[in-house]
Design a protein around this motif. Structure first.
Motif, PDB file in Angstrom:
ATOM      1  N   PHE A  69       0.857  -1.188   0.000  1.00 27.21           N
ATOM      2  CA  PHE A  69       0.000   0.000   0.000  1.00 27.21           C
ATOM      3  C   PHE A  69       0.888   1.232   0.000  1.00 27.21           C
ATOM      4  N   ASP A  70       1.028   1.850  -1.167  1.00 26.04           N
ATOM      5  CA  ASP A  70       1.867   3.039  -1.315  1.00 26.04           C
ATOM      6  C   ASP A  70       0.964   4.272  -1.265  1.00 26.04           C
ATOM      7  N   VAL A  71       1.109   5.072  -0.214  1.00 23.31           N
ATOM      8  CA  VAL A  71       0.244   6.233   0.002  1.00 23.31           C
ATOM      9  C   VAL A  71       0.288   7.188  -1.190  1.00 23.31           C
ATOM     10  N   TYR A  72       1.461   7.351  -1.767  1.00 19.95           N
ATOM     11  CA  TYR A  72       1.602   8.234  -2.932  1.00 19.95           C
ATOM     12  C   TYR A  72       0.756   7.738  -4.101  1.00 19.95           C
ATOM     13  N   HIS A  73       0.891   6.470  -4.452  1.00 21.83           N
ATOM     14  CA  HIS A  73       0.138   5.931  -5.575  1.00 21.83           C
ATOM     15  C   HIS A  73      -1.367   5.947  -5.297  1.00 21.83           C
ATOM     16  N   VAL A  74      -1.752   5.658  -4.063  1.00 20.26           N
ATOM     17  CA  VAL A  74      -3.177   5.678  -3.716  1.00 20.26           C
ATOM     18  C   VAL A  74      -3.758   7.070  -3.912  1.00 20.26           C
ATOM     19  N   GLN A  75      -3.056   8.082  -3.428  1.00 16.00           N
ATOM     20  CA  GLN A  75      -3.571   9.450  -3.536  1.00 16.00           C
ATOM     21  C   GLN A  75      -3.696   9.879  -4.998  1.00 16.00           C
ATOM     22  N   VAL A  76      -2.711   9.550  -5.816  1.00 13.02           N
ATOM     23  CA  VAL A  76      -2.750   9.961  -7.221  1.00 13.02           C
ATOM     24  C   VAL A  76      -3.873   9.247  -7.970  1.00 13.02           C
ATOM     25  N   THR A  77      -4.040   7.960  -7.720  1.00 15.16           N
ATOM     26  CA  THR A  77      -5.002   7.166  -8.485  1.00 15.16           C
ATOM     27  C   THR A  77      -6.417   7.240  -7.942  1.00 15.16           C
ATOM     28  N   GLU A  78      -6.560   7.176  -6.604  1.00 20.26           N
ATOM     29  CA  GLU A  78      -7.887   6.983  -6.038  1.00 20.26           C
ATOM     30  C   GLU A  78      -8.292   7.984  -4.967  1.00 20.26           C
ATOM     31  N   GLY A  79      -7.334   8.547  -4.220  1.00 17.72           N
ATOM     32  CA  GLY A  79      -7.689   9.387  -3.086  1.00 17.72           C
ATOM     33  C   GLY A  79      -8.231   8.557  -1.937  1.00 17.72           C
ATOM     34  N   ASP A  80      -8.877   9.240  -0.979  1.00 18.66           N
ATOM     35  CA  ASP A  80      -9.457   8.551   0.186  1.00 18.66           C
ATOM     36  C   ASP A  80      -8.439   7.613   0.837  1.00 18.66           C
ATOM     37  N   ILE A  81      -7.261   8.138   1.113  1.00 22.28           N
ATOM     38  CA  ILE A  81      -6.156   7.305   1.596  1.00 22.28           C
ATOM     39  C   ILE A  81      -6.543   6.485   2.820  1.00 22.28           C
ATOM     40  N   THR A  82      -7.024   7.156   3.861  1.00 19.74           N
ATOM     41  CA  THR A  82      -7.224   6.428   5.108  1.00 19.74           C
ATOM     42  C   THR A  82      -8.451   5.514   5.057  1.00 19.74           C
ATOM     43  N   ARG A  83      -9.450   5.861   4.253  1.00 16.03           N
ATOM     44  CA  ARG A  83     -10.576   4.939   4.095  1.00 16.03           C
ATOM     45  C   ARG A  83     -10.134   3.663   3.385  1.00 16.03           C
ATOM     46  N   ARG A  84      -9.290   3.810   2.390  1.00 19.96           N
ATOM     47  CA  ARG A  84      -8.789   2.621   1.692  1.00 19.96           C
ATOM     48  C   ARG A  84      -7.830   1.843   2.598  1.00 19.96           C
ATOM     49  N   MET A  85      -7.069   2.561   3.379  1.00 25.41           N
ATOM     50  CA  MET A  85      -6.195   1.897   4.346  1.00 25.41           C
ATOM     51  C   MET A  85      -7.017   1.030   5.293  1.00 25.41           C
TER      52      MET A  85
ATOM     53  N   MET B 130      -6.716  -3.016   5.171  1.00 23.13           N
ATOM     54  CA  MET B 130      -5.720  -3.357   6.185  1.00 23.13           C
ATOM     55  C   MET B 130      -5.559  -4.865   6.387  1.00 23.13           C
ATOM     56  N   PRO B 131      -6.638  -5.672   6.294  1.00 18.33           N
ATOM     57  CA  PRO B 131      -6.442  -7.112   6.490  1.00 18.33           C
ATOM     58  C   PRO B 131      -5.459  -7.768   5.518  1.00 18.33           C
ATOM     59  N   VAL B 132      -5.245  -7.143   4.338  1.00 17.05           N
ATOM     60  CA  VAL B 132      -4.313  -7.753   3.380  1.00 17.05           C
ATOM     61  C   VAL B 132      -3.059  -6.905   3.156  1.00 17.05           C
ATOM     62  N   ILE B 133      -2.931  -5.777   3.854  1.00 17.86           N
ATOM     63  CA  ILE B 133      -1.748  -4.928   3.681  1.00 17.86           C
ATOM     64  C   ILE B 133      -0.556  -5.544   4.396  1.00 17.86           C
ATOM     65  N   ALA B 134       0.516  -5.773   3.637  1.00 13.80           N
ATOM     66  CA  ALA B 134       1.726  -6.373   4.187  1.00 13.80           C
ATOM     67  C   ALA B 134       2.881  -5.383   4.286  1.00 13.80           C
ATOM     68  N   HIS B 135       2.812  -4.321   3.503  1.00 12.55           N
ATOM     69  CA  HIS B 135       3.886  -3.329   3.492  1.00 12.55           C
ATOM     70  C   HIS B 135       3.285  -2.001   3.071  1.00 12.55           C
ATOM     71  N   MET B 136       3.831  -0.912   3.616  1.00 16.47           N
ATOM     72  CA  MET B 136       3.364   0.413   3.243  1.00 16.47           C
ATOM     73  C   MET B 136       4.554   1.268   2.819  1.00 16.47           C
ATOM     74  N   GLN B 137       4.278   2.247   1.962  1.00 14.85           N
ATOM     75  CA  GLN B 137       5.302   3.193   1.520  1.00 14.85           C
ATOM     76  C   GLN B 137       4.702   4.596   1.502  1.00 14.85           C
ATOM     77  N   ILE B 138       5.583   5.582   1.605  1.00 16.98           N
ATOM     78  CA  ILE B 138       5.119   6.964   1.676  1.00 16.98           C
ATOM     79  C   ILE B 138       5.918   7.882   0.763  1.00 16.98           C
ATOM     80  N   ALA B 139       5.248   8.898   0.272  1.00 22.09           N
ATOM     81  CA  ALA B 139       5.824  10.048  -0.426  1.00 22.09           C
ATOM     82  C   ALA B 139       4.687  11.035  -0.569  1.00 22.09           C
ATOM     83  N   ASP B 140       5.017  12.310  -0.637  1.00 22.56           N
ATOM     84  CA  ASP B 140       3.971  13.321  -0.762  1.00 22.56           C
ATOM     85  C   ASP B 140       3.594  13.519  -2.227  1.00 22.56           C
ATOM     86  N   VAL B 141       2.456  14.137  -2.427  1.00 21.77           N
ATOM     87  CA  VAL B 141       1.907  14.408  -3.750  1.00 21.77           C
ATOM     88  C   VAL B 141       1.824  15.927  -3.914  1.00 21.77           C
TER      89      VAL B 141
END
Length: 259
Positions: free
Chosen positions: A177-193, A197-208
């Motif tokens: 789950f890459d926060v940067y890619h989520v925000q660019v493609t879909e938004g709603d970062i924390t709702r998607r998180m 979450m039950p299948v998230i194994a790794h997370m990454q961050i960068a600002d947009v």
């Protein structure tokens, strides 16, 4: 509190790659990730990790011909034999580096290949790779990548990734789950998180939008980091961002956001 791993492909570019392990440790990181280890001997990388007391958190499987634009092979028809060899090579490195997670890149959808065909190839390849990885104590991760940075990439959304994971088994494959890619493609970062979450194994961050360090763009990081904790995320968070300036000078976001 999130556990942050420095991405050595993007951070500490002020020094040669093999010197970045020491630079990351000096900057307070206990874990590292990077794109690919294959141009270096596994033993040399292991020595750098051990010498600095670092954990290798993640790296990518061989992506095919990266220099000529390939971005993975898992969904590409006719490349199964090459993909199988790439899995074996990645698992050899994972064993040497004691790395418990490896990212399997899906690849760019080839012209003339339907999404249905690519999905079938992708699922079969992932299932095979997961069967090889599990006895080695390695979990595969798959990462949806945004369509602006990597046009034509097979895997774009968190829901698409989660569906594939559920079909194969979350004990074998997890979501990156890459926060940067989520925000660019879909938004709603924390709702998607929260949803995935039950299948998230790794997370990454960068600002947009510029993919620089947290605090340089539009994302509300205090809330994002707080939700990681509230949702009980226990894994590593890879700092896969391009420092806006000198790497160490840009690390003030950790104090700024209390992480």
């Amino acid at each position: 509190m999130p556990r942050f791993a420095a991405n050595l492909s993007m951070m500490f570019n002020e020094v040669p790659f093999l010197e970045r392990f020491a630079a990351a440790r000096a900057a307070g990181f206990e874990g590292v990730e990077f794109l690919f280890p294959y141009e270096y001997a596994a033993g040399e990388l292991r020595r750098r990790l051990s010498g600095e007391g670092l954990t290798q958190v993640l790296f990518n499987m061989p992506p095919g011909d990266w220099a000529n634009g390939e971005r993975g092979m898992a969904s590409l028809p006719g490349r199964q034999a090459e993909f199988h060899e790439s899995v074996k090579k990645a698992l050899d490195y994972a064993a040497a580096l004691d790395c418990r997670q490896v990212h399997c890149m899906a690849g760019l959808l080839p012209a003339g290949v339907s999404m249905t065909t690519a999905t079938a190839v992708y699922a079969a390849n992932l299932a095979w790779a997961a069967e090889q990885a599990k006895p080695a104590g390695v979990r595969l991760v798959i990462e949806p990548i945004n369509h602006h940075d990597m046009p034509g990439y097979f895997l774009n959304t968190q829901a698409q990734g989660a569906e594939i994971i559920q079909a194969i088994g979350a004990d074998r494959v997890g979501l990156q789950f890459d926060v940067y890619h989520v925000q660019v493609t879909e938004g709603d970062i924390t709702r998607r998180m929260e949803q995935f979450m039950p299948v998230i194994a790794h997370m990454q961050i960068a600002d947009v939008p510029a993919r620089n360090e947290p605090g340089t763009g539009e994302i509300g990081w205090p809330f994002v980091f707080r939700r990681m904790d509230q949702l009980g995320y226990q894994g590593w968070v890879g700092c896969e961002y391009r420092p806006a300036g000198e790497t160490v000078a840009g690390l003030g976001w950790r104090d700024q956001f209390g992480v």
